[in-house]
Design a protein around this motif. Structure first.
Motif, short mmCIF file in Angstrom:
data_model
loop_
_atom_site.label_atom_id
_atom_site.label_comp_id
_atom_site.label_asym_id
_atom_site.label_seq_id
_atom_site.Cartn_x
_atom_site.Cartn_y
_atom_site.Cartn_z
N GLN A 16 35.15 36.44 47.02
CA GLN A 16 36.27 37.07 47.72
C GLN A 16 35.87 38.32 48.50
OE1 GLN A 16 38.01 34.69 47.93
NE2 GLN A 16 40.02 35.31 47.16
N GLY A 17 35.02 39.16 47.88
CA GLY A 17 34.62 40.42 48.52
C GLY A 17 33.79 40.21 49.78
N ARG A 258 45.91 37.91 54.58
CA ARG A 258 45.41 38.31 53.25
C ARG A 258 46.39 38.06 52.12
NH1 ARG A 258 41.10 42.51 51.83
NH2 ARG A 258 39.75 42.30 53.63
N CYS A 280 42.01 48.41 39.27
CA CYS A 280 41.48 47.07 39.57
C CYS A 280 39.97 47.17 39.74
CB CYS A 280 42.13 46.52 40.84
SG CYS A 280 41.56 44.87 41.28
N GLY A 282 37.95 44.67 40.99
CA GLY A 282 37.42 43.67 41.89
C GLY A 282 37.63 42.25 41.40
N SER A 283 37.14 41.32 42.20
CA SER A 283 37.44 39.91 41.94
C SER A 283 36.46 39.28 40.96
CB SER A 283 37.40 39.15 43.26
OG SER A 283 36.10 39.22 43.81
N VAL A 309 45.34 45.42 37.19
CA VAL A 309 44.99 44.01 37.44
C VAL A 309 43.86 43.61 36.49
CG1 VAL A 309 44.26 42.34 39.19
CG2 VAL A 309 45.53 44.39 39.87
N GLY A 340 46.26 38.07 37.49
CA GLY A 340 46.18 37.14 38.62
C GLY A 340 45.86 37.91 39.87
N TRP A 341 46.03 37.26 40.99
CA TRP A 341 45.69 37.84 42.28
C TRP A 341 46.84 38.72 42.78
CZ3 TRP A 341 41.11 38.15 44.22
CH2 TRP A 341 40.93 38.45 45.56
N HIS A 359 36.14 49.98 40.60
CA HIS A 359 34.71 49.75 40.35
C HIS A 359 33.86 50.15 41.55
CE1 HIS A 359 35.68 46.49 42.93
NE2 HIS A 359 34.64 45.72 42.66
N ASN A 363 34.73 46.65 49.55
CA ASN A 363 36.05 46.41 50.15
C ASN A 363 37.08 47.34 49.56
OD1 ASN A 363 35.60 43.86 51.84
ND2 ASN A 363 34.67 43.37 49.86
N GLN A 384 27.76 49.06 43.65
CA GLN A 384 28.82 50.03 43.34
C GLN A 384 28.33 51.45 43.07
OE1 GLN A 384 30.53 47.69 40.19
NE2 GLN A 384 30.78 45.98 41.60
BR1 BUP Z 1 40.98 41.46 42.10
C1 BUP Z 1 41.71 41.41 43.79
N1 BUP Z 1 43.57 41.01 45.19
O1 BUP Z 1 43.80 40.75 42.98
P1 BUP Z 1 35.44 44.35 46.41
C2 BUP Z 1 40.95 41.70 44.88
N2 BUP Z 1 41.50 41.62 46.12
O2 BUP Z 1 43.35 41.25 47.41
P2 BUP Z 1 34.33 42.55 44.42
C3 BUP Z 1 42.83 41.30 46.28
O3 BUP Z 1 39.36 41.33 47.01
P3 BUP Z 1 31.79 42.61 45.69
C4 BUP Z 1 43.07 41.03 43.92
O4 BUP Z 1 41.48 43.80 48.37
C5 BUP Z 1 39.09 43.30 48.23
O5 BUP Z 1 39.25 43.02 49.59
C6 BUP Z 1 40.45 43.30 47.56
O6 BUP Z 1 36.29 43.15 47.04
C7 BUP Z 1 40.66 41.86 47.29
O7 BUP Z 1 35.01 43.88 45.00
C8 BUP Z 1 38.36 42.15 47.57
O8 BUP Z 1 36.30 45.52 46.22
C9 BUP Z 1 37.45 42.60 46.47
O9 BUP Z 1 34.26 44.53 47.29
O10 BUP Z 1 33.29 42.12 45.46
O11 BUP Z 1 35.32 41.48 44.37
O12 BUP Z 1 33.72 42.95 43.15
O13 BUP Z 1 30.99 42.18 44.51
O14 BUP Z 1 31.38 41.92 46.93
O15 BUP Z 1 31.85 44.09 45.83
#
Ligand code: BUP
Length: 459
Positions: A16-17, A258, A280, A282-283, A309, A340-341, A359, A363, A384
């Motif tokens: 997702q990120g 989104r 939150c 992250g995903s 979350v 959930g999301w 974290h 993003n 991070q």
């Molecule tokens: Br959880 C979550 N909704 O419920 P990061 C995340 N997001 O829109 P990660 C949602 O996923 P990496 C949810 O807005 C961001 O764009 C959030 O990216 C969106 O962390 C993305 O913050 C998450 O970079 O990815 O997922 O750990 O490992 O690539 O940093």
């Protein structure tokens, strides 16, 4: 060139990120660039494109079967199916798409004139060379991380790198140094004896010879490092176009590709300004039971409103996703736990949200800054720690509250920090609000990201 010759192939990495910001960029290119676009995905990732495809029915998809890999369970096609320890195998599996893509390209009546692909897919540089078309590397990470990562992969085979607990990056502006355990996870897992790891190293370094790179950042966020990239890549080949999620957003902060509406936003509507901390990680990250308990206790002790979350990639136990029994009932008048999301960018945009316990995924960093929300940082892995350094030391828009993937925060102290962060006007809060103005300016006409985006499209 006519619209039919301006055909682009977009290849996102299935996490997702990585994917969301590249789809934001694609949305913009489809709306304003006059391009014909094909997005390459595997079957289980296709549904994630639906909001974008609904907005732009002209976007085509190329759906190729996910190649099998001995280190990957059958059926896994996306990092959310396995967690980020699966990245290595997912990258290795996707590398096998080289030939199917060449076949598709050769039989296409109007094949793409360029590839835009995620930086985790560095092998697409070799693919682009083979097809004799330019490739653009897309980075949803900081410019600082790009330098750190490239340096790590250049030096990883040296004795100094393997024996030193702290690595100083003297070739990067401000000579940052990081403890080994703070470096990107893939670097830490590197095994010299395994040929697959050397392929990965080649992939990452191949990015540096891409025709151009597009970074989800903006000048006021990490200018020194972005400028250094321009020096290394060459003028006119590095484009800082972020925050990309802002580009497609409407005035109320919603981004149609989104998220949809959510009851959390309705709940936030009833809360006073700056009164809620959004939590939150992250995903990808799933907290351990001890971490969940400490966090629940901190939120309870803080006495503040919150939206938390909780990710459940794998079920930890039978106890309501590891959340302590009774917690949700005890705090139901002021907090919500979501399993959930959630529409994160809309939540961060909401006037009621005054802090983000995060974290520090890139993003999340960019989205908090774009909305002027101060961060309470708990960097855990991947990039991070590097992002946290930028937020805390370079920009002063965050405080560190904990560090490490396995650390368990002291709940009394964390509860106090959460409560204080919402109750007073700290310098971090003021700086976050000031930086938000710069982020919004960056994507407005004649802003730095707007200009880079125009230049990128023209070029
Ligand atoms: Br959880 C979550 N909704 O419920 P990061 C995340 N997001 O829109 P990660 C949602 O996923 P990496 C949810 O807005 C961001 O764009 C959030 O990216 C969106 O962390 C993305 O913050 C998450 O970079 O990815 O997922 O750990 O490992 O690539 O940093």
């Amino acid at each position: 060139p006519s619209a039919t010759t301006r055909h682009l192939l977009v290849f996102p990495y299935p996490a997702q990120g990585h994917m969301l910001p590249l789809l934001d960029l694609t949305n913009h290119l489809a709306s304003h660039g006059g391009f014909t676009i094909t997005i390459l995905v595997t079957p289980k990732t296709l549904p994630l494109l639906h909001p974008l495809l609904q907005t732009h029915p002209s976007i085509q998809t190329l759906v190729l079967p996910f190649p099998s890999h001995p280190k990957l369970p059958v059926g896994v096609e996306h990092v959310s199916h396995i967690g980020n320890h699966g990245n290595f195998a997912i990258v290795a599996a996707l590398r096998q798409l080289h030939d199917p893509i060449v076949d598709w390209f050769n039989s296409h009546p109007s094949p793409p004139v360029a590839i835009i692909s995620d930086f985790f897919l560095g092998w697409t540089q070799r693919l682009a060379d083979h097809l004799q078309i330019p490739r653009v590397a897309f980075y949803a990470v900081s410019s600082l991380l790009i330098h750190v990562m490239n340096s790590c992969w250049v030096h990883i085979k040296t004795d100094h790198f393997s024996s030193s607990p702290v690595i100083e990056f003297s070739e990067i502006p401000k000579s940052p140094s990081f403890k080994k355990e703070q470096l990107p996870s893939l670097v830490k897992q590197y095994q010299d004896s395994d040929p697959d790891w050397n392929l990965l190293r080649d992939d990452v370094l191949a990015n540096t010879s891409s025709w151009a790179c597009v970074v989800d950042t903006f000048e006021n966020l990490d200018l020194e490092y972005l400028d250094h990239l321009r020096k290394l890549w060459g003028e006119g080949r590095v484009f800082g176009v972020g925050p990309v999620h802002l580009i497609g957003a409407t005035k109320d902060g919603r981004n149609p590709i989104r998220e949809s509406s959510s009851e959390i936003l309705t709940w936030l509507d009833k809360c006073p300004d700056d009164s809620v901390v959004y939590v939150c990680f992250g995903s990808q990250k799933q907290l351990s039971r001890q971490q969940l308990e400490a966090l629940a206790s901190a939120l309870e002790k803080s006495g503040t409103r919150f939206v938390w979350v909780v990710k459940t990639i794998h079920q930890t136990d039978g106890r309501s996703n590891g959340i302590p029994v009774g917690f949700e009932d005890r705090v139901s008048d002021r907090g919500i736990v979501v399993k959930g999301w959630v529409p994160q960018t809309a939540i961060l945009h909401h006037r009621a949200v005054g802090g983000f316990l995060s974290h520090c995924g890139w993003n999340s960093v960019v989205e908090s800054i774009a909305n002027g929300v101060m961060v309470l940082g708990w960097p855990m892995e991947a990039d991070q720690f590097i992002n946290a350094r930028l937020l805390v030391e370079d920009l002063g828009v965050a405080v560190r509250v904990c560090e490490g993937a396995n650390s368990v925060p002291e709940s009394e102290e964390l509860g106090k920090i959460i409560a204080e962060s919402l109750s007073r006007d700290s310098s971090e809060k003021m700086k976050a609000k000031a930086l938000k103005r710069k982020a919004v300016e960056a994507v407005r006409p004649n802003g730095s990201s707007w200009k880079d985006m125009q230049a990128f499209i023209d070029k």
